[in-house]
Design a protein around this motif. Structure first.
Motif, PDB file in Angstrom:
ATOM      1  N   GLU A   4      36.982  34.058  49.558  1.00  0.00           N
ATOM      2  CA  GLU A   4      36.413  34.214  48.210  1.00  0.00           C
ATOM      3  C   GLU A   4      34.902  33.942  48.222  1.00  0.00           C
ATOM      4  O   GLU A   4      34.117  34.661  47.618  1.00  0.00           O
ATOM      5  CB  GLU A   4      37.152  33.257  47.254  1.00  0.00           C
ATOM      6  CG  GLU A   4      36.644  33.240  45.831  1.00  0.00           C
ATOM      7  CD  GLU A   4      36.516  34.637  45.220  1.00  0.00           C
ATOM      8  OE1 GLU A   4      37.314  35.516  45.586  1.00  0.00           O
ATOM      9  OE2 GLU A   4      35.590  34.838  44.396  1.00  0.00           O
ATOM     10  N   GLN A   5      34.484  32.917  48.939  1.00  0.00           N
ATOM     11  CA  GLN A   5      33.059  32.593  49.015  1.00  0.00           C
ATOM     12  C   GLN A   5      32.283  33.668  49.790  1.00  0.00           C
ATOM     13  O   GLN A   5      31.150  33.995  49.439  1.00  0.00           O
ATOM     14  CB  GLN A   5      32.854  31.219  49.674  1.00  0.00           C
ATOM     15  CG  GLN A   5      33.372  30.058  48.841  1.00  0.00           C
ATOM     16  CD  GLN A   5      32.609  29.895  47.530  1.00  0.00           C
ATOM     17  OE1 GLN A   5      31.400  30.065  47.469  1.00  0.00           O
ATOM     18  NE2 GLN A   5      33.327  29.588  46.459  1.00  0.00           N
ATOM     19  N   GLY A  28      41.629  30.962  52.065  1.00  0.00           N
ATOM     20  CA  GLY A  28      41.468  31.686  50.804  1.00  0.00           C
ATOM     21  C   GLY A  28      40.107  31.391  50.183  1.00  0.00           C
ATOM     22  O   GLY A  28      39.420  32.281  49.670  1.00  0.00           O
ATOM     23  N   TYR A  29      39.713  30.115  50.245  1.00  0.00           N
ATOM     24  CA  TYR A  29      38.412  29.716  49.690  1.00  0.00           C
ATOM     25  C   TYR A  29      37.270  30.398  50.441  1.00  0.00           C
ATOM     26  O   TYR A  29      36.341  30.930  49.833  1.00  0.00           O
ATOM     27  CB  TYR A  29      38.277  28.188  49.779  1.00  0.00           C
ATOM     28  CG  TYR A  29      36.971  27.651  49.228  1.00  0.00           C
ATOM     29  CD1 TYR A  29      36.818  27.428  47.861  1.00  0.00           C
ATOM     30  CD2 TYR A  29      35.898  27.354  50.072  1.00  0.00           C
ATOM     31  CE1 TYR A  29      35.625  26.926  47.345  1.00  0.00           C
ATOM     32  CE2 TYR A  29      34.699  26.856  49.568  1.00  0.00           C
ATOM     33  CZ  TYR A  29      34.568  26.645  48.206  1.00  0.00           C
ATOM     34  OH  TYR A  29      33.384  26.158  47.702  1.00  0.00           O
ATOM     35  N   ARG A  69      33.067  36.783  49.851  1.00  0.00           N
ATOM     36  CA  ARG A  69      32.969  37.907  48.917  1.00  0.00           C
ATOM     37  C   ARG A  69      31.834  37.644  47.920  1.00  0.00           C
ATOM     38  O   ARG A  69      30.981  38.499  47.683  1.00  0.00           O
ATOM     39  CB  ARG A  69      34.301  38.095  48.180  1.00  0.00           C
ATOM     40  CG  ARG A  69      34.427  39.426  47.451  1.00  0.00           C
ATOM     41  CD  ARG A  69      35.568  39.429  46.448  1.00  0.00           C
ATOM     42  NE  ARG A  69      35.464  38.352  45.473  1.00  0.00           N
ATOM     43  CZ  ARG A  69      34.576  38.318  44.480  1.00  0.00           C
ATOM     44  NH1 ARG A  69      33.738  39.317  44.292  1.00  0.00           N
ATOM     45  NH2 ARG A  69      34.539  37.282  43.658  1.00  0.00           N
ATOM     46  N   ALA A  70      31.815  36.423  47.370  1.00  0.00           N
ATOM     47  CA  ALA A  70      30.782  36.085  46.383  1.00  0.00           C
ATOM     48  C   ALA A  70      29.384  36.140  47.002  1.00  0.00           C
ATOM     49  O   ALA A  70      28.400  36.410  46.308  1.00  0.00           O
ATOM     50  CB  ALA A  70      31.063  34.688  45.811  1.00  0.00           C
TER      51      ALA A  70
END
Ligand SMILES: [Zn+2]
Length: 530
Positions: A63-64, A59-60, A66-67
């Motif tokens: 998210e990273q 999940g991390y 995506r960022a």
């Protein structure tokens, strides 16, 4: 000067001794470390494949990614899920005996030997044993340790490694699980007893023994042409190996002496029969790769993908060492995942528009046998060809980056690329100094190499006899696959950031090149090109 070019200039300046911009590396290094602080935290419980901690890590990463502006390139968003067969040993239903003159000598599991489990493991095996040296079959060199030996229906006993005059890549390839299994199955062998060559052993026996309760995982859908595991596989403690040879007219001491003198090893039947009972429990599991893409800008070349990879899984919770049960895997390989994020973000910040697409791949199941990368290479979640893999697994930024050791350096044109990029940064390239450790085939890059994709892997380099060598070797002895590979260890953050900058430049150079990378004409690995 575009910011993208600035990085490179700053790098040379700093490495040449200019202190003015050193601050920059420190800040980048801290940012890199912050991802490791998340991924290797005790709350992620060692990120075992299929575990809750691994899910948090995936999940991390998503998210990273995506960022960092990467597009989702898995099957479900950034994720590519796969199924596993899971097999666990149940030692209460296991035993191992050596039978001699009708008498059974019971062995102590974990102390004398460790039983392997697999989807194809037999529960009860009794067979004669034959010592076959290194147990290698290398058709192109007409080298066959099984030739002339009566091994059908038997167990072969072998020492890992290979003859000193055999080239590193050949030795490594034919020692890989798949190649060994192909040759052994063809010869009718039903099991192996492997004795770790003390010359190339990286971990003490206690750690091998401690890891035997780790579940074994296999891909439910490994792709075609993957030979099944043998019915029996045993690892034997080298310090206790003499008992296998008793009565055979040979001793293990004598074999070690031959090995150390680079002499050919003898081949002979052992007088013992081996009887193994293997208790197992089976289940199924699931885990994910995390995949993001920086899309290429050239209308044609954007269909080609330069893969930058690292593995997200580690060993989970296991046998305690000094009271610590969590195998955090900070260097192995949260460090590589942190680099994936930092490289993607640096590319975004620089506004780089590479011609080819750059695919960021954080895989699962590496510690279970490179399963996530094997699955991705067999079932890519993108449709275009994969043209290179730059894999970062435990590159060990434990001291300043003066030398970069590259596995696969002389195998493909990627070696020329890394020489050029590192040269501009004032970093010297070194070839693999310890080819007997088989590192070129021991991580995820090999899943790509076997499908014809040129690849490189990396380690911080050092000069023999220096403090750096001591630091590097001590890391293996004390922290490799141990709970001590955690957040409390000393790491050179600025040097890690400098490494990230080199990998960023390397990925860009390969993505922008007129031609895709190619294997060198003489490379052994060229044979896998499809
Ligand atoms: Zn590992």
């Amino acid at each position: 000067m575009k910011p993208g070019n600035c990085l490179l200039a700053c790098l040379s300046l700093t490495l040449a001794g200019g202190a003015a911009l050193a601050q920059n590396w420190d800040a980048l290094g801290k940012s890199w470390w912050s991802h490791i602080q998340f991924l290797a935290d005790d709350s992620l419980e060692g990120r075992d494949t299929g575990s809750r901690g691994f899910e948090k890590a995936a999940g991390y990463m998503a998210e990273q990614f995506r960022a960092a502006g990467l597009q989702p390139a898995g099957v479900d968003g950034y994720l590519q899920s796969m199924d596993f067969q899971v097999v666990r040993i149940d030692e209460s239903r296991c035993s191992l005996d050596l039978l001699r003159d009708g008498k059974a000598q019971p062995l102590k599991l974990g102390d004398d030997a460790v039983l392997g489990v697999s989807s194809h493991a037999a529960e009860n095996v009794e067979a004669a044993a034959v010592f076959v040296g290194y147990g290698l079959t290398v058709p192109e060199l007409n080298y066959d340790d099984l030739a002339g030996q009566d091994v059908r229906g038997k167990i072969v006993v072998l020492v890992t490694g290979g003859p000193a005059d055999m080239s590193g890549p050949i030795k490594a390839h034919y020692q890989s699980g798949e190649e060994r299994r192909k040759a052994l199955l063809k010869a009718g062998v039903i099991g192996t007893i492997s004795i770790m060559n003390p010359k190339s052993a990286e971990v003490p026996w206690s750690r091998t023994a401690g890891s035997r309760f780790q579940p074994r995982m296999e891909l439910s859908d490994p792709g075609h042409d993957v030979p099944p595991p043998l019915p029996l596989s045993i690892q034997f403690n080298p310090a206790h190996a003499e008992m296998l040879f008793a009565g055979s007219g040979h001793t293990f001491q004598e074999i070690l002496a031959d090995l150390n003198a680079n002499k050919p090893l003898p081949h002979f039947p052992l007088v013992v029969q081996v009887h193994a009972r293997v208790g197992m429990t089976r289940s199924e599991g699931k885990s994910e790769n995390v995949v993001g893409v920086l899309a290429g800008s050239d209308p044609q070349l954007r269909k080609e993908y330069v893969v930058v990879s690292a593995h997200l899984d580690h060993l989970g919770i296991g046998e305690p060492v000094n009271g610590d049960r969590i195998y955090n895997g900070a260097m192995d390989d949260a460090s590589g995942d942190a680099s994936l994020i930092e490289i993607a973000r640096a590319l975004k910040d620089s506004g780089a528009k590479p011609k080819r697409s750059i695919l960021f791949l954080s895989v699962t199941g590496e510690e279970k046998g490179e399963l996530g990368s094997q699955y991705f290479a067999a079932h890519p979640s993108v449709s275009g060809p994969l043209v290179a893999d730059l894999n970062m697994d435990m590159y060990l930024p434990l001291f300043p980056l003066k030398y970069l050791e590259v596995q696969g350096l002389d195998e493909s044109t990627l070696g020329d690329d890394v020489r050029a990029v590192a040269g501009q940064a004032g970093v010297q390239i070194q070839a693999d100094k310890e080819p007997d450790h088989n590192r070129f085939i021991r991580s995820d890059q090999y899943s790509f190499i076997k499908r014809g994709v040129p690849a490189l892997a990396f380690k911080f380099g050092w000069i023999p006899g220096t403090a750096e060598e001591k630091t590097f070797k001590a890391w293996y002895a004390e922290r490799y696959h141990a709970p001590a590979d955690d957040l409390s260890q000393p790491v050179d953050l600025a040097a890690a950031a400098q490494f990230d900058a080199i990998l960023e430049k390397l990925a860009l150079r390969v993505a922008d090149a007129d031609r895709r990378p190619e294997w060198k004409a003489k490379s052994f690995f060229r044979r896998f090109v499809q």
